[in-house]
Design an enzyme around this catalytic site. Sequence first.
Site, PDB file in Angstrom:
ATOM      1  N   CYS A 105      89.701  25.656  81.721  1.00 47.35           N
ATOM      2  CA  CYS A 105      88.341  25.323  82.181  1.00 47.35           C
ATOM      3  C   CYS A 105      87.382  26.495  82.002  1.00 47.35           C
ATOM      4  O   CYS A 105      87.790  27.649  82.082  1.00 47.35           O
ATOM      5  CB  CYS A 105      88.360  24.961  83.668  1.00 47.35           C
ATOM      6  SG  CYS A 105      89.294  23.472  84.048  1.00 47.35           S
ATOM      7  N   CYS A 182      97.561  21.586  88.106  1.00 52.09           N
ATOM      8  CA  CYS A 182      96.308  21.630  87.348  1.00 52.09           C
ATOM      9  C   CYS A 182      95.418  20.500  87.840  1.00 52.09           C
ATOM     10  O   CYS A 182      95.817  19.326  87.826  1.00 52.09           O
ATOM     11  CB  CYS A 182      96.582  21.488  85.858  1.00 52.09           C
ATOM     12  SG  CYS A 182      95.054  21.298  84.919  1.00 52.09           S
ATOM     13  N   GLN A 306      92.932   9.575  72.937  1.00 53.86           N
ATOM     14  CA  GLN A 306      91.899  10.266  73.719  1.00 53.86           C
ATOM     15  C   GLN A 306      92.470  10.652  75.082  1.00 53.86           C
ATOM     16  O   GLN A 306      93.123   9.830  75.725  1.00 53.86           O
ATOM     17  CB  GLN A 306      90.694   9.350  73.910  1.00 53.86           C
ATOM     18  CG  GLN A 306      90.074   8.857  72.604  1.00 53.86           C
ATOM     19  CD  GLN A 306      89.311   9.935  71.865  1.00 53.86           C
ATOM     20  OE1 GLN A 306      89.214  11.074  72.316  1.00 53.86           O
ATOM     21  NE2 GLN A 306      88.783   9.602  70.716  1.00 53.86           N
ATOM     22  N   GLU A 356      92.762   6.764  57.192  1.00 56.47           N
ATOM     23  CA  GLU A 356      93.291   7.870  57.983  1.00 56.47           C
ATOM     24  C   GLU A 356      94.332   8.616  57.145  1.00 56.47           C
ATOM     25  O   GLU A 356      95.097   8.007  56.403  1.00 56.47           O
ATOM     26  CB  GLU A 356      93.903   7.292  59.285  1.00 56.47           C
ATOM     27  CG  GLU A 356      94.926   8.120  60.005  1.00 56.47           C
ATOM     28  CD  GLU A 356      94.374   9.413  60.572  1.00 56.47           C
ATOM     29  OE1 GLU A 356      93.274   9.424  61.160  1.00 56.47           O
ATOM     30  OE2 GLU A 356      95.066  10.442  60.425  1.00 56.47           O
ATOM     31  N   ASP A 401      84.613   9.538  62.682  1.00 57.07           N
ATOM     32  CA  ASP A 401      85.090  10.268  63.864  1.00 57.07           C
ATOM     33  C   ASP A 401      86.001  11.400  63.397  1.00 57.07           C
ATOM     34  O   ASP A 401      87.217  11.361  63.587  1.00 57.07           O
ATOM     35  CB  ASP A 401      85.842   9.295  64.791  1.00 57.07           C
ATOM     36  CG  ASP A 401      86.286   9.972  66.087  1.00 57.07           C
ATOM     37  OD1 ASP A 401      85.766  11.059  66.415  1.00 57.07           O
ATOM     38  OD2 ASP A 401      87.161   9.405  66.770  1.00 57.07           O
ATOM     39  N   CYS A 428      83.278  15.657  68.185  1.00 58.83           N
ATOM     40  CA  CYS A 428      83.624  16.537  69.307  1.00 58.83           C
ATOM     41  C   CYS A 428      83.026  17.920  69.081  1.00 58.83           C
ATOM     42  O   CYS A 428      83.337  18.855  69.821  1.00 58.83           O
ATOM     43  CB  CYS A 428      85.140  16.597  69.504  1.00 58.83           C
ATOM     44  SG  CYS A 428      86.023  17.076  68.024  1.00 58.83           S
TER      45      CYS A 428
HETATM   46  N1  SAH Z   1      89.142   7.790  65.650  1.00 61.07           N
HETATM   47  C1  SAH Z   1      90.412   8.129  66.250  1.00 61.07           C
HETATM   48  C2  SAH Z   1      90.939   9.506  65.879  1.00 61.07           C
HETATM   49  C3  SAH Z   1      89.948  10.619  65.745  1.00 61.07           C
HETATM   50  S1  SAH Z   1      90.692  12.215  65.570  1.00 61.07           S
HETATM   51  C4  SAH Z   1      90.341   7.934  67.756  1.00 61.07           C
HETATM   52  O1  SAH Z   1      89.280   7.860  68.347  1.00 61.07           O
HETATM   53  O2  SAH Z   1      91.397   7.846  68.377  1.00 61.07           O
HETATM   54  C5  SAH Z   1      90.396  12.572  63.877  1.00 61.07           C
HETATM   55  C6  SAH Z   1      91.378  11.913  62.925  1.00 61.07           C
HETATM   56  O3  SAH Z   1      91.038  12.320  61.590  1.00 61.07           O
HETATM   57  C7  SAH Z   1      92.840  12.329  63.105  1.00 61.07           C
HETATM   58  O4  SAH Z   1      93.605  11.160  63.295  1.00 61.07           O
HETATM   59  C8  SAH Z   1      93.202  13.037  61.796  1.00 61.07           C
HETATM   60  O5  SAH Z   1      94.541  12.796  61.383  1.00 61.07           O
HETATM   61  C9  SAH Z   1      92.226  12.416  60.828  1.00 61.07           C
HETATM   62  N2  SAH Z   1      91.912  13.212  59.626  1.00 61.07           N
HETATM   63  C10 SAH Z   1      91.762  14.551  59.538  1.00 61.07           C
HETATM   64  N3  SAH Z   1      91.413  14.901  58.278  1.00 61.07           N
HETATM   65  C11 SAH Z   1      91.332  13.754  57.564  1.00 61.07           C
HETATM   66  C12 SAH Z   1      91.001  13.463  56.209  1.00 61.07           C
HETATM   67  N4  SAH Z   1      90.695  14.441  55.335  1.00 61.07           N
HETATM   68  N5  SAH Z   1      90.989  12.185  55.821  1.00 61.07           N
HETATM   69  C13 SAH Z   1      91.291  11.183  56.698  1.00 61.07           C
HETATM   70  N6  SAH Z   1      91.626  11.396  57.988  1.00 61.07           N
HETATM   71  C14 SAH Z   1      91.640  12.667  58.422  1.00 61.07           C
END
Ligand code: SAH
Length: 472
Positions: A105, A182, A306, A356, A401, A428
């Site tokens: 934190c 924690c 998440q 992915e 994302d 993020c």
């Molecule tokens: N949208 C999902 C995961 C987001 S985390 C959710 O909300 O649960 C980001 C994701 O991007 C991870 O699963 C990671 O494996 C993927 N990632 C990272 N680099 C990548 C790339 N070059 N091409 C495709 N996916 C990728």
Amino acid sequence: MRYHGPDSLQKGVFQLTKKRHNNSPISKNQLIDLTITGLSHEGNGVGRYGDMVVFVSMAAPGDALRVKIVKVLSTHAFAIIHAILTPSTHRIADDCPVYSRCGGCSLRHLSYDAEITVKSGWVTDNLRRIGGVVLPMDAPLPSPHSARYRNKAQYPIRRVNGRLCAGFFARRSHALVPVTDCLLQPAIFSAITAAFLSFLESHDIEPYDEADHSGLIRHLYLRRAGATGQVMVCIVVNGAAVPHEEALVAALLAAYPDIATVVLNTNRRRDNVILGDHQRNLYGNGTISDILCGVKVTLSPASFYQVNREAAENLYQKALEYADPGPDDILLDLYCGTGTIGLSMAARVGHLIGVELAGSAVRDARLNAAQNGVANAAFIEADAGDVLSVAGERPTIVVLDPPRKGVDKGTLEAVAAMGPKKIVYISCNSATLARDCAILAALGYKAVKAGAVDMFPRTAHVEAVALLEQVL
Ligand code: SAH
């Protein structure tokens, strides 16, 4: 050097230029008085002393402080609080005994209202400063819970001063800070951890020692599915088995009936990656089930999920509101992980395509689609950069994302080349979101809405989401 931060929570942003201070007005160990005028994106208080910017850990905007300088660099200095002369009205008593030492934190000393305002300000400032995006921001969405909101803990197990301990590493270090409870984690995690440690102690089972790669128990990894209450216990070991496995499982299950599965993961590597490649189920089938935005999700130890389920529902809801899809839409969920964002929108769209990189996540996404009866989705294992060739159909809406580093330029160009009418970008790291908004602007996409969604209360992390529309 210039500090561009007015005295407000909203605008705690500063810029350091390369101007050198050969006659630095301060030196190490010096005590100085200053007022904190903002918070850096790492969560440090920012104050000014003469021409120097001083970063003070655990300081709140509005604090009048006497601080001790611990490091002086050419453009700025770092300090710790020596005495609080007048506390900020945003300051609250921190309630964690290891707050100053644990790396988890950074904002426990701030009221949660102030934390939300500060974090929303970071997103707004990054979008404006880095992305050139100036918008009336949506009201930030706070996390429904600011305590015990996490559903996942990975505790290193080590011997500290002869005592067997679980805890967290100190910031930028591998020194274990023992933590017995924690306050970000469910209380049941503390109870299970205490029972686990006491079992190890009474059976003379040694924890891992990084120094010589000896000892057995590396991490205790716990996950709890908020909607079902199921708990997964994953024991990461530097070996193939734990002595007295049956007795260990029986002891844990007898005390904690919510435990749905116990998994033994073997990791003999010397690096920092927590999970190894091999695992064996000691109890149950190695998975737990949760529900996220109405989607049943099956989680194994390796699945990305998440960490704050209820805040993630806020985030996905906002993404849905921005996407506002219809039955004619083809939705591309890029960086889809286990598919949860796209699947939460699947009933509203004509067709869903998930892309992915991680094969295990793609398999989980397909399983999640099947167990939710989603028949209009396809999940593809590919690099996001290859989306033009693998997507097949031209999407009308793209959800991005990506990880913290954002989307590389080639991938943004590929997305723009597909000509979707909307891009919903979830991030993020609002600095890379802002950078990518600037690139997308040059490719014909204008940011029209944005807002902060807090998923990580008490830490310096925050999610941001933006809607970009095709400019015709
Ligand atoms: N949208 C999902 C995961 C987001 S985390 C959710 O909300 O649960 C980001 C994701 O991007 C991870 O699963 C990671 O494996 C993927 N990632 C990272 N680099 C990548 C790339 N070059 N091409 C495709 N996916 C990728």
